[in-house]
Design an enzyme around this catalytic site. Structure first.
Site, PDB file in Angstrom:
ATOM      1  CB  CYS A 150      29.825  -1.147 -37.883  1.00 12.87           C
ATOM      2  SG  CYS A 150      28.545  -1.960 -38.868  1.00 12.87           S
ATOM      3  CG  LEU A 194      25.498  -5.508 -34.018  1.00 11.59           C
ATOM      4  CD1 LEU A 194      25.881  -6.754 -33.222  1.00 11.59           C
ATOM      5  CD2 LEU A 194      24.989  -4.411 -33.087  1.00 11.59           C
ATOM      6  N   GLY A 242      13.558   6.020 -25.985  1.00  6.28           N
ATOM      7  CA  GLY A 242      12.800   7.271 -25.971  1.00  6.28           C
ATOM      8  C   GLY A 242      13.660   8.507 -26.016  1.00  6.28           C
TER       9      GLY A 242
END
Length: 613
Positions: A2, A51, A363
Site C-alpha cells: 500500500c 493493493l 532474490g
C-alpha cells in the site's frame, strides 16, 4: 502492499487538511489502486491506498479500534499474522481476517514492543487520539519506506517523498547539503537522512515515538547477534537450506492472490524459483527482461532455467524508447536523487510481471548476507596484490590503464574487470561504509567543494576487525536498505506490484551473519555456503555462470541519447553543486572512448533531472 500518509496540522483547517491528503493519496495511487481510504480527526487526517493481497474483502484502512481511539495506517505484509492472531484470540474480538487488524490488536494489547514479534515487511503509523501520541515503525531491513517532516506544530509522513511534498506545501523543497554530499559519494542518502532539507526517514529496525508535547524518541527494537556459530560447514549448509525453504513457503502462504517470481538465470533468483516451484502451490509464473546489448542481457539463461524448472515464463526485450522514457520519469518519482541506474530495468521487468500477478518473489539480499558481490572478491585479491613489489604493481597498472576501458558490463569483459580492479587497488583504505559511487579524483572534478555528509547511525554490532566481514555487515546496514531495497520498492510499486524477499527472512538472516566470513568464499568465488545448500535443487549450469547483475547499458546510452540529454541540462544555470564544465569534460572523454565515465555521468543526470523537475 500500500501507500500510507498522515498529517497532523492543528493550525490548518479541516478542509485544507483533507485537500492536502487527497493530493497525497493521488500521488500514492500507483502503490495501491484497489481502494482509497481517509480518516479525518480533530486535528489530523490519515490516508491509505490499498493493493489488496490478504483478505480481499476485509482489511480496509485507515483502521481503528471499536471505540475509535486508535487509528492505524499500515503498508506491508505480516507473514506470521495467522500465528499472532491465534495468540491474541480471546483478548480481541476480530472483525476480519487481515494482517492489518492483527497488527492493530497487538499494538493496542501488548504495546509498541509487539513489533518485535512481527515477521514481515512494514511501515506504519499508529495514532492515539486520547493522548495525541504517535508510533511509527519500519521493518528490520527497511523494505518499506516511511519519510517524515516536522515543521512547527505540523507533522507529516508518507510512503514516498512526492506525497510528503503536497502534505506540507507551505515548506519549500530545498536541497540538504549533507544529503547531497552523501549522494555523490555513495549514490544514495545514508540511513535516516534524505537529500531534502528538513525531511528524514524512520530508520529500519526502529520505532519512532512522537509525544503530544512535541518530544520524539527513536529507538532500535532489533539487534541481531553476531556471536560466531560453532557448528560445522555441512551443518550450516543444511540449516541454510531449511531456513530458506521455510522463508519461501511463508511468502507464498501469506497471500490470497497468485505469487510469481523474477527469474534472471542467476544463482539467487533461480534458487528462489526452484524452492517456490517445489512448494506445491502449482506451476510458478516467472518473469525477466533484457537489453539488446549482449553483456546486459540475461534472457537466454533465464529461459534455460525456466525450462529446467518447468515454470510459466515470460520474457521481454527492453527497447531504447522504453528505457529513455523511464530514465526521464524515474528521478522525479523518487523524490530525491538516486544513483542506481538498474532502477530502469527493474521498473521494466516489474511492468512485465504486473500484467500477470500482484506479488513476486525476488532474490534480493543474498549478495549481502552470502558474499556475492565482485567487490568482496576484489578486496580479497587486493590483499594479495599488495604483497607484490611496488615496481611490479606499477607496471601492471600502467599496462591496464594504457588500454581504453570498454563499455561492456564487467561480467563479460576481462579488460573491464582489470580496470575496476586497478581503481580498487589505488583506493585509500578508508573505513568502509559502502561502495563509492565515484572515484575521488573524478568527484573533485565533477562536484568541487562538496561538503561533509551525514554521520552514520549507530551500528547494532561491534566493530569487526576482519575487513571482509566488516564489509558484509556494513552492506546489510547501508547499501541494502538505501540502494537495493529502495530501488525494488519504487520499481515494483510503480506498477502496483508487491515484491517479497525470502533471503531477508529474519531467521535466515540471523543465522547467516553468524557464520565465519571465510565460509562465504571459495577462492575468488562467493556464496560458498549457499551453493553447498542448494546443490541438487538448482540446475547445474547455474553454478558455472559468472555473476552478471541486473545492470543498464548506461555506457552506451551516454554515447547517444542520454549524453545529449545531459549535455542540454548543463547549459542551464540551475546545475546546483555540479560543475557544468567538469560534466562536459567527462562526457567528451567518455564519448571519445578514452574512459568509461558512465557511473559519475549517470549520477549527475539523475541529480539534475530531479533538481530541474
Amino acid at each position: 502492499m500500500c501507500g500510507i500518509a498522515f498529517l497532523r496540522a492543528p493550525t490548518v483547517s479541516s478542509g485544507e487538511r483533507r485537500e492536502r491528503m487527497d493530493a497525497a493519496l493521488q500521488r500514492l495511487k500507483h502503490r495501491g489502486p484497489d481502494e482509497t481510504g481517509c480518516f479525518v480527526g480533530d486535528d489530523f487526517v490519515a490516508g491509505h491506498t490499498r493493493l489488496a493481497i490478504i483478505d480481499l474483502k476485509g482489511g480496509h484502512q485507515p483502521m481503528h479500534d471499536p471505540a475509535g481511539r486508535w487509528v492505524l495506517v499500515f503498508n506491508g505484509e505480516i507473514y506470521n499474522y495467522r500465528e499472532l492472531r491465534a495468540q491474541l484470540q480471546g483478548r480481541w474480538d476480530f472483525r476480519d481476517d487481515s494482517d492489518t487488524e492483527v497488527l492493530l490488536a497487538g499494538l493496542i494489547i501488548e504495546g509498541a514492543r509487539f513489533v518485535e514479534r512481527l515477521d514481515g515487511m512494514w511501515a506504519f503509523v499508529l495514532h492515539d487520539r486520547a493522548s495525541g501520541d504517535m508510533l511509527l515503525s519500519r521493518d528490520r531491513f527497511g523494505k518499506k519506506p516511511l519519510y517524515y517532516r516536522r515543521h512547527g506544530a505540523i507533522f507529516a509522513c508518507a510512503s514516498e517523498l512526492p506525497a510528503l511534498e503536497v502534505l506540507t506545501p507551505d515548506v519549500a523543497i530545498t536541497e540538504d547539503a549533507a544529503g547531497i554530499a552523501d549522494y555523490f559519494r555513495y549514490g544514495y542518502a545514508l540511513p535516516g537522512a534524505t537529500c531534502v532539507s528538513g525531511v528524514s526517514e524512520v530508520l529500519p529496525a526502529h520505532m519512532l515515538q512522537l509525544r503530544a508535547d512535541g518530544s520524539a524518541v527513536q529507538e532500535r527494537y532489533w539487534s541481531p547477534s553476531v556471536e560466531p556459530w560453532t557448528g560445522s560447514f555441512e551443518e550450516a549448509a543444511e540449516q541454510v537450506r531449511e531456513l530458506l525453504t521455510q522463508g519461501v513457503r511463508r511468502r507464498q502462504l501469506a497471500s490470497d492472490v497468485e505469487v510469481g517470481a523474477f527469474l534472471s538465470g542467476g544463482v539467487d533468483s533461480t534458487t528462489v524459483c526452484a524452492l517456490a516451484q517445489e512448494s506445491g502451490f502449482g506451476k510458478l509464473r516467472t518473469f525477466t527482461a533484457g537489453f539488446a546489448e549482449p553483456t546486459y542481457d540475461e534472457r537466454a539463461p533465464a529461459a534455460r532455467a525456466a525450462a529446467e524448472l518447468d515454470t510459466l515464463h515470460t520474457a521481454e526485450e527492453i527497447k531504447p524508447d522504453m528505457a529513455a522514457a523511464l530514465a526521464t520519469e524515474l528521478p522525479r518519482r523518487m523524490g530525491q536523487p538516486f544513483g542506481d541506474s538498474s532502477l530502469v530495468p527493474s521498473a521494466l521487468v516489474a511492468s512485465v510481471a504486473a500484467r500477470h500477478v500482484k506479488v513476486v518473489l525476488s532474490g534480493d539480499g543474498s549478495d549481502e548476507i552470502f558474499g556475492g558481490y565482485a567487490r568482496y572478491m576484489g578486496r580479497l585479491l587486493r590483499q594479495r596484490y599488495h604483497r607484490l613489489p611496488a615496481p611490479l604493481r606499477s607496471v601492471v597498472e600502467r599496462a591496464v590503464l594504457a588500454t581504453p576501458e570498454p563499455y561492456a558490463h564487467h561480467s563479460g569483459s576481462l579488460l573491464k574487470r582489470a580496470h575496476l580492479f586497478v581503481r580498487l587497488a589505488r583506493e585509500d583504505r578508508d573505513t568502509y561504509i559502502g561502495p563509492p559511487a565515484i572515484r575521488k579524483e573524478t568527484l573533485a572534478q565533477l562536484v568541487p567543494g562538496l561538503g561533509v555528509g551525514n554521520p552514520m547511525p549507530d551500528r547494532p554490532w561491534p566493530d569487526d576487525p576482519a575487513e571482509l566481514r566488516h564489509m558484509l555487515l556494513m552492506d546489510c546496514l547501508v547499501y541494502l536498505p538505501q540502494d537495493i531495497l529502495q530501488k525494488v520498492d519504487r520499481a515494483t510499486m510503480m506498477y502496483s506490484l508487491e515484491a517479497r524477499s525470502p533471503f531477508l527472512d529474519k531467521a535466515l538472516f540471523e543465522f547467516a551473519i553468524r557464520l565465519p566470513w571465510q565460509w562465504h568464499f571459495s577462492g575468488m568465488q562467493g556464496k560458498r555456503v549457499l551453493r553447498a545448500a542448494m546443490r541438487g535443487r538448482v540446475p547445474d549450469f547455474i553454478w558455472a555462470r559468472r555473476k552478471q547483475g541486473f545492470a543498464s547499458p548506461v555506457s552506451h546510452w551516454m554515447s547517444g541519447w542520454l549524453g545529449e540529454n545531459l549535455l542540454a541540462m548543463t547549459d542551464s544555470d540551475n546545475t546546483g553543486v555540479v560543475d557544468a564544465a567538469g560534466v562536459r569534460k567527462l562526457l567528451n572523454e567518455h564519448r571519445a572512448g578514452r574512459a568509461d565515465h558512465s557511473q559519475p555521468l549517470w549520477l549527475t543526470y539523475a541529480y539534475l533531472r530531479w533538481r530541474m523537475g
